[in-house]
Design an enzyme around this catalytic site. Structure first.
Site: not given
Ligand code: P1T
Length: 384
Positions: A51, A103, A175, A200
């Site tokens: 971990r 988001y 972000d 992403k």
């Molecule tokens: O899905 P995750 O890896 O937990 O990330 C969250 C997140 C954080 N910040 C931004 C700008 C994001 O777009 C996202 C996740 N977004 C999507 C799943 C979406 O389709 O917009």
């Protein structure tokens, strides 16, 4: 490898990836283990329990740190896990200033989880310095910036916000998911922490969920690493391997995302069924000049508002694509279409999201790296 001497693509391929000392394997092995044998209590090779530390994850963290020109990187089991760790540095009574377009999952975590722990979030128009200043007081500890914003592609001036934050001794976190480290490096603009949903563009192939935090500050890194290990949102070695593999082509993918994104945005801008196209590459975008200053190019994320306001017809368009797939997420090689109001941003109350422009007839495109003619033909037929 001394990262400072190399350019982006070289670092994407080589940073963190040392040949395996026992075999010479050029690719970092997947250390699929939960624990490490100790010779004597406390006498080990730097790894005690997975971990806390894993060599495959270590290699990935070095790689992502190099791409953001940062000293430290921690990878998390999701982007939300990474954001959670940043907010956990705060105490009850602390306040956060953030944007009015975020988001949906970030908004949900701020308002439905951390608000219950006595942390106050102000969702404000971050394009206006006076608005940001209005919400800053002695309890403000963090400014959370998302740029470009999800999904209306607002561009927030990172340097200007950092300047305000520094006047008040406030931490700034960015972000950087929509831009990726290829297009934008917020640490170079004075930000304290950069966050990525690695799911992403970094991962790039829609096969891993992961997050990352990058910082140059030893003290912030120490606090975040403590939360990382104590709270445990750490990613597994197989996912770390997949992301390292994905990052090796980040620069190539981003070039094509930008090329295709521009062609798609221009096509949509003149389409008779479209009311509005949100894309920072248009000179008419209100912060195009800031995008030009702080980004290397304008990316492949585009949102459109249809002239037809009915949600049924918006759904019909969303379901009519043959190359674009209707799905949440973004940043993968394949093109996706998403209906934020009912999918990624459904957790934001209608009145709130509509204030930010996230109306029922808005669709978001993540333009992939397919052949551009096939994407344009698909848009043509779906909109018809
Ligand atoms: O899905 P995750 O890896 O937990 O990330 C969250 C997140 C954080 N910040 C931004 C700008 C994001 O777009 C996202 C996740 N977004 C999507 C799943 C979406 O389709 O917009």
């Amino acid at each position: 490898m001394n990262n400072k001497n190399y350019r982006f693509g070289t670092k994407a391929i080589h940073a963190g990836a040392e040949p395996d000392p026992t075999t010479g394997a050029i690719m970092t092995p997947i250390f699929q283990t939960s624990t490490y044998v100790q010779e004597y209590p406390g006498k080990h090779k730097g790894y005690a329990y997975a971990r806390g530390k894993n060599p495959t994850r270590d290699a990935l963290q070095k790689n992502i740190a190099a791409l953001e020109n940062g000293k430290h990187c921690l990878c998390f089991s999701s982007g939300m896990g990474a954001i959670d760790a940043v907010i956990k540095m705060l105490r009850p009574g602390d306040e956060v200033v953030t944007g009015d377009d975020l988001y949906g999952g970030s908004y949900r975590m701020f308002t439905k989880v951390f608000a219950n722990y006595g942390i106050t979030f102000h969702f404000v128009d971050m394009n206006k310095a006076e608005t940001i200043r209005k919400y800053i007081n002695s309890k403000t500890k963090l400014i959370w910036i998302e740029t470009p914003t999800n999904p209306t592609m607002q561009i927030i001036d990172i340097e200007s916000v950092v300047k305000i934050a520094h006047e008040h001794n406030i931490i700034t976190a960015v972000d950087n998911t929509f831009a990726s480290p290829y297009l934008q490096n917020p640490l170079a603009m004075g930000a304290d922490i950069v966050m990525h949903s690695v799911t992403k563009y970094l991962g790039g192939h829609s096969d891993v969920v992961m997050g990352a935090l990058i910082t140059n500050s030893d003290s912030l890194h120490e606090q975040l690493a403590f939360i990382h290990n104590s709270c445990g949102a750490t990613p597994g070695p197989m996912d770390s391997f997949l992301v390292m593999r994905g990052i090796k082509t980040l620069h190539l993918r981003m070039e094509r995302h930008c090329f295709n994104g521009k062609r798609v945005a221009e096509f949509l801008a003149t389409h008779p069924k479209i009311e509005k196209v949100y894309w920072p590459g248009f000179p008419s975008h209100p912060n195009h000049h800031i995008a030009k200053k702080q980004m290397r190019d304008f990316g492949g994320m585009i949102s459109i508002v249809l002239k037809d306001k009915s949600v049924e017809n918006t759904f019909k368009v969303a379901a009519s694509f043959k190359v674009f797939s209707l799905a949440e997420s973004l940043g993968g090689v394949e093109s996706l279409i998403n209906h934020p109001a009912t999918m990624t941003h459904a957790s934001i109350p209608k009145a709130e999201r509509e204030k930010a422009g996230v109306v029922d007839n808005l669709l978001r495109l993540s333009v992939g790296v397919e052949d551009i003619e096939d994407l344009l033909e698909d848009l043509q037929q779906a909109l018809a």
